[in-house]
Design a protein around this motif. Structure first.
Motif, PDB file in Angstrom:
ATOM      1  N   LYS A 136       0.853  -1.185   0.000  1.00 24.75           N
ATOM      2  CA  LYS A 136       0.000   0.000   0.000  1.00 24.75           C
ATOM      3  C   LYS A 136       0.889   1.236   0.000  1.00 24.75           C
ATOM      4  N   ASP A 137       0.384   2.288  -0.575  1.00 24.98           N
ATOM      5  CA  ASP A 137       1.109   3.560  -0.609  1.00 24.98           C
ATOM      6  C   ASP A 137       2.478   3.439  -1.269  1.00 24.98           C
ATOM      7  N   HIS A 197      -2.751  -1.586  -4.966  1.00 24.01           N
ATOM      8  CA  HIS A 197      -2.150  -0.705  -3.966  1.00 24.01           C
ATOM      9  C   HIS A 197      -1.893   0.696  -4.515  1.00 24.01           C
TER      10      HIS A 197
END
Length: 362
Positions: free
Chosen positions: A202-203, A233
């Protein structure tokens, strides 16, 4: 002018020291000599730095007296029925630490252990930091990751970018990664069993972690094709963005079979589209000689393989969904058949070596 720094992150297999990348580096050097319109060599312009993390797996394997019991009992979150079926498959197919599948299975499963994952990410982050911190914040850096390394680098960059790895956080000091190229991307393989990824990426997206992302898949690579890249993501819309006039994200689909191990990094590197893209991202695209001509002339089937292998690989990928449900059983069944195809079509060894042996790695 400072050299461009290019990191190479390995996948599954034996990679005990930086020499694992020697063949890949030589292939890049040959591609440079034949495609870049300069009299100088790739080494004059690009500093190629191999990254290794295999030692973490080796340490754990050395600690287990009963490797099969440790891996299958302590790491995989399976029901007793699933565990029994998987164990029976391994037994019936004579999968031991002397079989190529052991490395395909063990490396991936060990990385699902939180303690192993944390050690691998810390080791990779440390190596990146040690090299990057030697240069200036105006220098440029790129990363090529392969197979298991595609998930490892995603997790590592996320750890660094989030500030968790404070001692290795080159982002906090103003350094940046220009591009990440994921070759045979298996980032989403860790959703096995289906939707059970404890630590999904994620990120990790431009402009927070790198400027450009390239995912590369061979249409005949059954490992990469099992669970294709989803980019779940990434924020909505980012995959279609442009930065400095270049697409932020590009998915490159190759179609060639020149070796029985179509999953191998060196097999991917044979294709001029990949080396062209690497040199372009490193800043030398305007010096490429007739890239479109070379790509069109590159044969789908190489002279060293039986043409029937392409058909067999296509059928294997088509049949993969029927091997089992979306589970580790599917993955094991797929790789067993991949190994059988490799032997059947004239290769004297399976496409992957085990940890306690020697030979080419994926």
């Amino acid at each position: 002018m400072a050299k461009f720094t290019l990191f190479l992150v390995h996948g599954i297999g034996i990679h005990r020291d930086p020499s694992w990348a020697d063949e890949t580096i030589e292939m890049l050097a040959q591609a440079w000599d034949s495609t870049i319109d300069l009299d100088s060599t790739v080494y004059d312009h690009i500093d190629i730095v191999p990254i290794t993390y295999d030692e973490v797996f080796e340490d754990y394997l050395d600690d287990f007296a009963d490797l099969g019991k440790a891996v299958l009992s302590d790491t995989l979150a399976l029901s007793s029925n699933e565990r029994g079926a998987l164990s029976k498959t391994l037994s019936d197919s004579k999968i031991t630490d002397k079989h190529f599948l052991w490395s395909y299975l063990v490396d991936v499963v060990l990385y699902k252990m939180d303690i192993v994952k944390a050690q691998v990410n810390a080791l990779v982050a440390k190596q990146l930091y040690q090299r990057i911190s030697q240069g200036s914040t105006s220098d440029e850096y790129g990363i090529i990751a392969h197979s298991l390394g595609t998930r490892v680098i995603n997790d590592t960059l996320q750890t660094i970018q989030s500030g968790t790895a404070n001692e290795s956080n080159f982002y906090q000091q103003g350094y940046r990664i220009k591009f990440l190229m994921q070759i045979s991307d298996v980032t989403d393989l860790f959703s096995l069993p289906l939707n059970s990824d404890k630590h999904p990426p994620k990120d990790v997206y431009p402009h927070g972690t790198f400027d450009y992302l390239r995912t590369v898949t061979n249409r005949f690579d059954p490992i990469a094709r099992m669970i294709p890249t989803k980019l779940n993501h990434w924020p909505d819309g980012r995959a279609s963005d442009f930065y400095m006039g270049r697409s932020v994200y590009q998915d490159i689909m190759l179609e060639h079979v020149h070796e029985t191990n179509v999953h191998g990094l060196t097999h991917y590197m044979l294709h001029p589209e990949i080396t062209d893209e690497i040199f372009d991202l490193c800043g030398f695209g305007r010096l490429l000689k007739e890239p479109n001509v070379r790509r069109k002339a590159f044969p789908v089937v190489g002279p060293q393989v039986q043409p029937s292998l392409r058909t067999a690989l296509r059928e294997l990928i088509h049949d993969a969904k029927a091997l089992a449900d979306n589970s580790w059983q599917t993955y094991v069944n797929l790789v067993i058949r991949f190994g059988d195809l490799s032997t059947e079509h004239g290769h004297d060894q399976a496409p992957q070596t085990h940890h306690n042996g020697s030979g080419a790695s994926a």
